[in-house]
Design a protein around this motif. Structure first.
Motif, mmCIF file in Angstrom:
data_model
loop_
_atom_site.group_PDB
_atom_site.id
_atom_site.type_symbol
_atom_site.label_atom_id
_atom_site.label_comp_id
_atom_site.label_asym_id
_atom_site.label_seq_id
_atom_site.Cartn_x
_atom_site.Cartn_y
_atom_site.Cartn_z
ATOM 1 N N GLY A 13 0.433 -1.858 -2.519
ATOM 2 C CA GLY A 13 -0.563 -0.999 -1.902
ATOM 3 C C GLY A 13 -1.943 -1.164 -2.497
ATOM 4 O O GLY A 13 -2.207 -2.054 -3.292
ATOM 5 N N ARG A 14 -2.794 -0.299 -2.104
ATOM 6 C CA ARG A 14 -4.176 -0.315 -2.525
ATOM 7 C C ARG A 14 -4.265 -0.337 -4.035
ATOM 8 O O ARG A 14 -3.600 0.413 -4.727
ATOM 9 C CB ARG A 14 -4.827 0.952 -1.974
ATOM 10 N N LYS A 15 -5.083 -1.205 -4.555
ATOM 11 C CA LYS A 15 -5.251 -1.316 -5.995
ATOM 12 C C LYS A 15 -6.407 -0.420 -6.425
ATOM 13 O O LYS A 15 -7.564 -0.737 -6.214
ATOM 14 C CB LYS A 15 -5.551 -2.765 -6.401
ATOM 15 N N THR A 16 -6.074 0.730 -6.991
ATOM 16 C CA THR A 16 -7.111 1.674 -7.391
ATOM 17 C C THR A 16 -7.316 1.673 -8.894
ATOM 18 O O THR A 16 -8.278 2.221 -9.370
ATOM 19 C CB THR A 16 -6.743 3.107 -6.957
ATOM 20 N N GLY A 17 -6.377 1.088 -9.627
ATOM 21 C CA GLY A 17 -6.469 1.142 -11.074
ATOM 22 C C GLY A 17 -6.038 2.497 -11.620
ATOM 23 O O GLY A 17 -6.172 2.768 -12.792
ATOM 24 N N LYS A 18 -5.542 3.367 -10.778
ATOM 25 C CA LYS A 18 -5.119 4.698 -11.201
ATOM 26 C C LYS A 18 -3.607 4.782 -11.157
ATOM 27 O O LYS A 18 -2.976 4.204 -10.300
ATOM 28 C CB LYS A 18 -5.680 5.772 -10.270
ATOM 29 N N THR A 19 -3.054 5.523 -12.091
ATOM 30 C CA THR A 19 -1.622 5.790 -12.019
ATOM 31 C C THR A 19 -1.417 6.867 -10.962
ATOM 32 O O THR A 19 -2.371 7.507 -10.512
ATOM 33 C CB THR A 19 -1.093 6.300 -13.370
ATOM 34 N N ASP A 20 -0.184 7.069 -10.558
ATOM 35 C CA ASP A 20 0.090 8.096 -9.560
ATOM 36 C C ASP A 20 -0.396 9.461 -10.024
ATOM 37 O O ASP A 20 -0.871 10.258 -9.231
ATOM 38 C CB ASP A 20 1.583 8.152 -9.241
ATOM 39 N N GLU A 21 -0.269 9.758 -11.315
ATOM 40 C CA GLU A 21 -0.696 11.051 -11.833
ATOM 41 C C GLU A 21 -2.210 11.227 -11.752
ATOM 42 O O GLU A 21 -2.709 12.334 -11.679
ATOM 43 C CB GLU A 21 -0.228 11.236 -13.281
ATOM 44 N N ALA A 22 -2.950 10.126 -11.780
ATOM 45 C CA ALA A 22 -4.410 10.211 -11.716
ATOM 46 C C ALA A 22 -4.917 10.282 -10.280
ATOM 47 O O ALA A 22 -6.088 10.558 -10.061
ATOM 48 C CB ALA A 22 -5.035 9.016 -12.438
ATOM 49 N N LEU A 23 -4.045 10.039 -9.317
ATOM 50 C CA LEU A 23 -4.461 10.110 -7.920
ATOM 51 C C LEU A 23 -4.781 11.547 -7.546
ATOM 52 O O LEU A 23 -4.058 12.469 -7.911
ATOM 53 C CB LEU A 23 -3.331 9.638 -6.990
ATOM 54 N N GLY A 24 -5.851 11.726 -6.822
ATOM 55 C CA GLY A 24 -6.153 13.034 -6.277
ATOM 56 C C GLY A 24 -5.226 13.315 -5.111
ATOM 57 O O GLY A 24 -4.626 12.407 -4.536
ATOM 58 N N CYS A 25 -5.123 14.564 -4.753
ATOM 59 C CA CYS A 25 -4.242 14.952 -3.650
ATOM 60 C C CYS A 25 -4.668 14.264 -2.355
ATOM 61 O O CYS A 25 -3.823 13.776 -1.607
ATOM 62 C CB CYS A 25 -4.262 16.468 -3.481
ATOM 63 N N GLU A 26 -5.961 14.195 -2.112
ATOM 64 C CA GLU A 26 -6.438 13.574 -0.875
ATOM 65 C C GLU A 26 -6.139 12.080 -0.856
ATOM 66 O O GLU A 26 -5.753 11.531 0.177
ATOM 67 C CB GLU A 26 -7.942 13.808 -0.697
ATOM 68 N N GLN A 27 -6.311 11.418 -2.007
ATOM 69 C CA GLN A 27 -6.010 9.988 -2.075
ATOM 70 C C GLN A 27 -4.531 9.731 -1.836
ATOM 71 O O GLN A 27 -4.160 8.819 -1.098
ATOM 72 C CB GLN A 27 -6.412 9.415 -3.440
ATOM 73 N N ALA A 28 -3.688 10.525 -2.483
ATOM 74 C CA ALA A 28 -2.244 10.366 -2.308
ATOM 75 C C ALA A 28 -1.847 10.643 -0.863
ATOM 76 O O ALA A 28 -1.032 9.927 -0.281
ATOM 77 C CB ALA A 28 -1.491 11.294 -3.261
ATOM 78 N N ARG A 29 -2.436 11.664 -0.259
ATOM 79 C CA ARG A 29 -2.137 11.997 1.134
ATOM 80 C C ARG A 29 -2.546 10.861 2.067
ATOM 81 O O ARG A 29 -1.804 10.486 2.968
ATOM 82 C CB ARG A 29 -2.855 13.285 1.527
ATOM 83 N N ASP A 30 -3.743 10.300 1.831
ATOM 84 C CA ASP A 30 -4.209 9.199 2.677
ATOM 85 C C ASP A 30 -3.304 7.981 2.556
ATOM 86 O O ASP A 30 -2.962 7.339 3.553
ATOM 87 C CB ASP A 30 -5.651 8.821 2.321
ATOM 88 N N GLU A 31 -2.922 7.667 1.322
ATOM 89 C CA GLU A 31 -2.035 6.517 1.117
ATOM 90 C C GLU A 31 -0.663 6.787 1.729
ATOM 91 O O GLU A 31 -0.054 5.897 2.336
ATOM 92 C CB GLU A 31 -1.921 6.221 -0.384
ATOM 93 N N LEU A 32 -0.188 8.015 1.613
ATOM 94 C CA LEU A 32 1.095 8.393 2.215
ATOM 95 C C LEU A 32 1.029 8.270 3.733
ATOM 96 O O LEU A 32 1.972 7.768 4.360
ATOM 97 C CB LEU A 32 1.473 9.817 1.806
ATOM 98 N N SER A 33 -0.067 8.673 4.318
ATOM 99 C CA SER A 33 -0.230 8.541 5.775
ATOM 100 C C SER A 33 -0.153 7.080 6.200
ATOM 101 O O SER A 33 0.455 6.748 7.228
ATOM 102 C CB SER A 33 -1.572 9.125 6.221
#
Length: 110
Positions: A13-33
């Motif tokens: 998936g998208r390479k953000t350089g962030k671990t899952d714990e560092a993902l914001g709710c909106e980022q995680a939601r967008d990636e989940l979508s």
């Protein structure tokens, strides 16, 4: 956003350089979508579909933790507000003394 699953089924998936714990709710939601869209579109191998599903479950957990934390903070703030209202109605301050014992106004933080 591009969601990639390689031929071995690895999540790419998208390479953000962030671990899952560092993902914001909106980022995680967008990636989940995007993961859901990709699964619904089909055209992936079984291994790729399984990798996407696993990633989707990880992202859903991130969202759930973020939402649970927000709900806990909101509940705490509401409880504190109700407690302050009850103290004010009973004529008591945070320390338990009566308001008339204080020469000035009583301030309650929310």
């Amino acid at each position: 956003m591009t969601v990639r699953v390689d031929s071995q089924g690895s999540w790419g998936g998208r390479k953000t350089g962030k671990t899952d714990e560092a993902l914001g709710c909106e980022q995680a939601r967008d990636e989940l979508s995007e993961v859901v869209r990709r699964l619904e579109a089909g055209g992936t191998t079984l291994e790729q579909s399984l990798a996407l599903r696993e990633r989707g479950e990880e992202l859903a957990k991130v969202c759930r933790r973020r939402l649970d934390g927000a709900r806990a903070r909101l509940d705490a703030a509401l409880a504190e507000k109700e407690e302050a209202g009850a103290r004010k109605a009973s004529g008591r301050t945070r320390t338990g003394s009566r308001e008339e014992d204080h020469p000035g106004p009583v301030f309650v933080e929310f």
